[in-house]
Design an enzyme around this catalytic site. Structure first.
Site, short mmCIF file in Angstrom:
data_model
loop_
_atom_site.label_atom_id
_atom_site.label_comp_id
_atom_site.label_asym_id
_atom_site.label_seq_id
_atom_site.Cartn_x
_atom_site.Cartn_y
_atom_site.Cartn_z
N GLY A 23 0.75 -1.26 -0.15
CA GLY A 23 0.13 -0.14 0.09
C GLY A 23 1.01 1.26 0.06
CB THR A 24 2.26 3.36 1.22
OG1 THR A 24 1.99 2.84 2.85
CG2 THR A 24 3.38 4.60 1.41
CB THR A 25 1.68 7.34 -2.54
OG1 THR A 25 0.73 6.70 -3.05
CG2 THR A 25 2.44 7.90 -3.63
#
Lengths: 235, 256
Positions: A23-25
């Site tokens: 996930g995540t950016t």
């Protein structure tokens, strides 16, 4: 950042879902007076359920470097702790601060040799105008700017048009914030807020917001920490 | 005891003499007593370490002789005796401090770094094939609020912690102490300049720097500021190395 779903033995459906998706950016940009690292604030379970909306995914490693992470929470916390340990021992053994390239090499080695499986890092420090991209296998690549995590394609798209080399960090912060906003717009596992960390010769400062993009950033108060006095040499 | 009987107990430090002594440990203490001295003094707002270096030749680079060592952001160690042995212990202390951070996510209490070193030093007095460390250490630092609450030192109104470790591996807590050459004179100097009856330590770090350098100079006929090192640890934690100029000023005041 994806939270591991409890006590599933290796090889179950949940485990493989965690293993293959991050996930995540996160973004990192090198400027002429320092570096900017940014991350969104969402923690999710397999990109399906949001377990935390105000996570801090950029962690200082001393006062001269910071690391942004995507991937499993437990892996990320462990790697951050170990990087801090390595930095402190380096400083004490060598009588000078740990250079960013040595920190990046160490991070790559920890991932390569360690038990970490799903993790992606971006690392930047005050002594370089470039940033380091560290992948889940321990590969280390130096670049002017980089993005990582599940929203990385969207962030890269935004950075590609906006990034220019040799700009001051004050110009880079809004670009980082916009790249995170662009990613959060379409990536299910990214969003909720931002952490934007700036490292210059003046020290390390961190801004955290509940919104995304440069407007949200403009309204945030900067919390800065004093330069590391412990970096002073001792015979 | 005659020399022939005594020699048998000299051979291994793991062998007691009939009167219950460990000669190798006592010889190690002797090695410490021959090393250039180091002192530690606790203050109300911190703790001070200072040391005097011996320069074998004017060509020897003074910076390459290390008597004061950083262990973590909040801990430092001063050593007297065999420098090579001290380096091993210093390295061990640094790893111990970081291991505590990794395991518990907090700075290591000064006492726990001390006892982990003490455990290791004691082992060298009881294991076959090893010799004791020929070095004594002063471990000084600041504990985080709440940490070290069980130690006797936290009660005396001082933020600073100060422990001595000798070659037997016994830790002692001190308000002010000297180790190495002339340590008896130095300890007497502290005993006369500090009031042992005072329940709370009220001296400031700056006062403690004067006391520490005073103590070191008590056994030095012609104090040379270049041979002295001094650092202070205050809450924050903030570790400050005192410059040679500052040391010279204090030494001049003391002499006059």
């Amino acid at each position: 950042m994806i939270e591991r779903s409890g006590e599933n033995p290796a090889g179950t459906a949940h485990e493989s879902a965690n293993e293959f998706s991050t996930g995540t950016t996160i973004v990192a940009l090198g400027g002429d007076d320092g570096v900017v690292l940014g991350a969104d604030a969402r923690v999710s379970l397999g990109g399906r359920f949001v377990t935390n909306r105000s996570a801090r995914k950029v962690e200082p490693i001393g006062e001269r470097a910071a690391v942004a992470f995507s991937g499993g929470v437990s892996d990320a916390q462990s790697v951050v702790d170990q990087l801090r340990t390595e930095r402190q021992l380096y400083k004490l053994d060598h009588g000078r601060p740990m250079p960013t390239d040595a920190l990046a090499t160490t991070a790559g080695r920890l991932i390569r040799n360690g038990q970490f499986r799903s993790i992606g890092l971006l690392l930047g420090g005050v002594d370089e105008s470039a940033v380091y991209w560290i992948d889940g296998g321990g590969g280390v690549m130096r670049d002017a700017y980089a993005a990582n995590g599940s929203g990385m394609q969207l962030a890269y798209g935004a950075l590609e048009g906006a990034y220019e080399p040799a700009r001051p960090v004050s110009d880079l912060r809004p670009i980082a914030a916009d790249a995170l906003a662009a990613a959060a717009e379409r990536d299910v596992a990214s969003g909720d807020g931002m952490t934007i960390t700036t490292i210059t010769g003046e020290g390390l400062s961190e801004r955290r917001t509940n919104g995304l993009g440069r407007e949200a950033l403009a309204g945030a108060d900067g919390a800065s920490s004093a330069p590391d006095t412990a970096d002073e040499e001792v015979a | 005891m005659d020399d022939t009987r005594r020699q048998a107990y000299d051979r291994g430090q793991t062998i007691f003499s009939p009167d219950g002594r460990l000669y190798q440990v006592e010889y190690a203490r002797e090695a410490v007593e021959r090393g250039s001295p180091a002192v530690g003094v606790r203050a109300a707002d911190g703790v001070v370490l200072a040391a005097r270096k011996r320069r074998a030749s004017p060509l020897l680079e003074a910076d390459s002789v290390a008597k004061l060592h950083r262990i973590d952001d909040h801990i430092a160690i001063a050593s007297a005796g065999h420098a090579a042995d001290a380096r091993q212990l210093v390295d061990r202390a640094r790893v111990a401090a970081q291991r505590h951070r990794l395991r518990y996510g907090e700075p290591a209490p000064v006492e726990s770094v001390t006892t982990s070193l003490a455990d290791h030093i004691q082992e060298s007095t009881q294991t076959g094939g090893t010799r004791p460390y020929g070095t004594a250490l002063l471990i000084a630092g600041i504990d985080q609020n709440g940490a070290g609450g069980s130690t006797a030192q936290s009660g005396a109104g001082s933020a600073g912690q100060l422990f001595e470790l000798d070659p037997s591996g016994t830790p002692y807590g001190w308000r002010a102490v000297g180790i190495g050459e002339g340590s008896t004179t130095i300890r007497e100097s502290f005993e006369s300049s500090l009031d042992p009856a005072a329940a709370d330590i009220e001296t400031t770090v700056d006062d403690a720097v004067t006391t520490a350098l005073d103590g070191l100079a008590a056994d030095d006929d012609e104090p040379d500021p270049d041979a002295y090192e001094c650092l202070t640890i205050e809450p924050g934690p903030k570790v400050t190395t005192r410059s040679t100029d500052e040391i010279a000023t204090v030494l001049e005041e003391t002499a006059s």
